[in-house]
Design a protein around this motif. Structure first.
Motif, PDB file in Angstrom:
ATOM      1  N   ALA A   1       4.023   5.428  18.048  1.00 18.75           N
ATOM      2  CA  ALA A   1       4.113   4.035  18.454  1.00 18.75           C
ATOM      3  C   ALA A   1       4.710   3.961  19.849  1.00 18.75           C
ATOM      4  O   ALA A   1       5.412   4.869  20.278  1.00 18.75           O
ATOM      5  N   ALA A   2       4.426   2.882  20.559  1.00 21.44           N
ATOM      6  CA  ALA A   2       5.002   2.698  21.885  1.00 21.44           C
ATOM      7  C   ALA A   2       6.518   2.694  21.770  1.00 21.44           C
ATOM      8  O   ALA A   2       7.083   2.167  20.823  1.00 21.44           O
ATOM      9  N   MET A   3       7.151   3.288  22.746  1.00 18.11           N
ATOM     10  CA  MET A   3       8.608   3.379  22.750  1.00 18.11           C
ATOM     11  C   MET A   3       9.190   2.312  23.665  1.00 18.11           C
ATOM     12  O   MET A   3       8.559   1.883  24.620  1.00 18.11           O
ATOM     13  N   LYS A   4      10.427   1.902  23.367  1.00 15.35           N
ATOM     14  CA  LYS A   4      11.184   1.027  24.252  1.00 15.35           C
ATOM     15  C   LYS A   4      12.057   1.933  25.102  1.00 15.35           C
ATOM     16  O   LYS A   4      12.914   2.638  24.582  1.00 15.35           O
TER      17      LYS A   4
ATOM     18  N   LEU B   1       5.038   5.254  32.731  1.00 16.25           N
ATOM     19  CA  LEU B   1       5.427   5.048  31.332  1.00 16.25           C
ATOM     20  C   LEU B   1       4.866   3.727  30.806  1.00 16.25           C
ATOM     21  O   LEU B   1       4.397   3.649  29.675  1.00 16.25           O
ATOM     22  N   ALA B   2       4.900   2.684  31.650  1.00 17.57           N
ATOM     23  CA  ALA B   2       4.351   1.378  31.247  1.00 17.57           C
ATOM     24  C   ALA B   2       2.830   1.458  31.098  1.00 17.57           C
ATOM     25  O   ALA B   2       2.275   0.930  30.130  1.00 17.57           O
ATOM     26  N   GLU B   3       2.176   2.141  32.022  1.00 18.15           N
ATOM     27  CA  GLU B   3       0.711   2.297  31.940  1.00 18.15           C
ATOM     28  C   GLU B   3       0.304   3.037  30.667  1.00 18.15           C
ATOM     29  O   GLU B   3      -0.777   2.816  30.137  1.00 18.15           O
ATOM     30  N   ALA B   4       1.182   3.904  30.175  1.00 14.42           N
ATOM     31  CA  ALA B   4       0.897   4.658  28.957  1.00 14.42           C
ATOM     32  C   ALA B   4       1.133   3.822  27.698  1.00 14.42           C
ATOM     33  O   ALA B   4       0.958   4.308  26.584  1.00 14.42           O
ATOM     34  N   GLY B   5       1.556   2.554  27.874  1.00 17.09           N
ATOM     35  CA  GLY B   5       1.719   1.664  26.737  1.00 17.09           C
ATOM     36  C   GLY B   5       3.138   1.532  26.220  1.00 17.09           C
ATOM     37  O   GLY B   5       3.380   0.841  25.237  1.00 17.09           O
ATOM     38  N   ASN B   6       4.094   2.168  26.881  1.00 16.06           N
ATOM     39  CA  ASN B   6       5.493   2.021  26.495  1.00 16.06           C
ATOM     40  C   ASN B   6       6.052   0.724  27.069  1.00 16.06           C
ATOM     41  O   ASN B   6       5.557   0.216  28.066  1.00 16.06           O
ATOM     42  N   PHE B   7       7.088   0.205  26.435  1.00 14.93           N
ATOM     43  CA  PHE B   7       7.751  -1.005  26.921  1.00 14.93           C
ATOM     44  C   PHE B   7       8.950  -0.550  27.744  1.00 14.93           C
ATOM     45  O   PHE B   7       9.935  -0.052  27.203  1.00 14.93           O
TER      46      PHE B   7
ATOM     47  N   HIS C   1       4.143  -4.598  30.236  1.00 17.44           N
ATOM     48  CA  HIS C   1       4.973  -3.529  29.687  1.00 17.44           C
ATOM     49  C   HIS C   1       6.096  -3.084  30.624  1.00 17.44           C
ATOM     50  O   HIS C   1       6.771  -2.102  30.336  1.00 17.44           O
TER      51      HIS C   1
END
Length: 184
Positions: free
Chosen positions: A5-8, A25-31, A50
């Motif tokens: 799952a996307a990480m914070k 990191l944001a482009e990879a779907g992480n918040f 993100h």
């Protein structure tokens, strides 16, 4: 199945490299929440999907409050400003998983050793750690070792260092830290 799952992620990003890492990191779907100390830092790192940008220096209390609920804290600030040492100590005391990006260069050979000295004041010398060189590139190589050995690890600007927390275990040669959902 098998896709994490996307990480914070909370990233202290006072450098060009820190900004690039926040964007990737944001482009990879992480918040990603990226803290920068100045308005200039905000001007060169625009918020987007993100990616949230916070401006201003944080006190230790503000930092502890802001870091609550994040899966990972990354320190990509200017090497060894006094605030960096304080950030490392505060994150260690709060038992966060740490990620140290670009831990060494020709001008900063002692960066990782100095970080480890601070961490060892707070953390167990048996804390699981990892070093990954050339992440996502040909020749990627990972090493798992305890914090007491990390100080003398051979790292360079292409290495990312991970320092576990009190819950981190080594399973199948990988660092695994439970996210704590069952504890809430």
């Amino acid at each position: 199945p098998g896709v994490p799952a996307a990480m914070k992620i909370f990233l202290f990003g006072g450098t060009a490299e820190g900004h690039l890492l926040a964007e990737r990191l944001a482009e990879a779907g992480n918040f990603v929440t990226c803290a920068v100390a100045t308005e200039y830092g905000q001007a060169v790192l625009e918020p987007r999907a993100h990616l949230t940008v916070l401006v201003g220096r944080l006190t230790a209390g503000e930092m502890a409050e802001r870091l609550e609920g994040f899966d990972v804290v990354v320190d990509a600030t200017h090497p060894y400003a006094d605030k960096v040492s304080e950030n490392i100590r505060a994150a260690a005391e709060a038992d966060f998983v740490l990620c140290i990006y670009n831990p060494s260069s020709h001008k900063r050979k002692d960066y990782l050793a100095r970080a480890c000295d601070i961490l060892l004041e707070v953390k167990s010398p048996d804390t699981p750690c990892g070093c990954v060189r050339e992440i996502g590139r040909d020749g990627e190589a990972a090493t798992v070792l305890p914090l007491r050995e990390l100080r003398d690890a051979q790292v360079d600007m292409f290495t990312t260092v991970f320092v576990g927390n009190s819950q981190t275990k080594v399973i199948g040669g990988k660092l695994v830290t439970p996210r704590g959902y069952l504890q809430r």
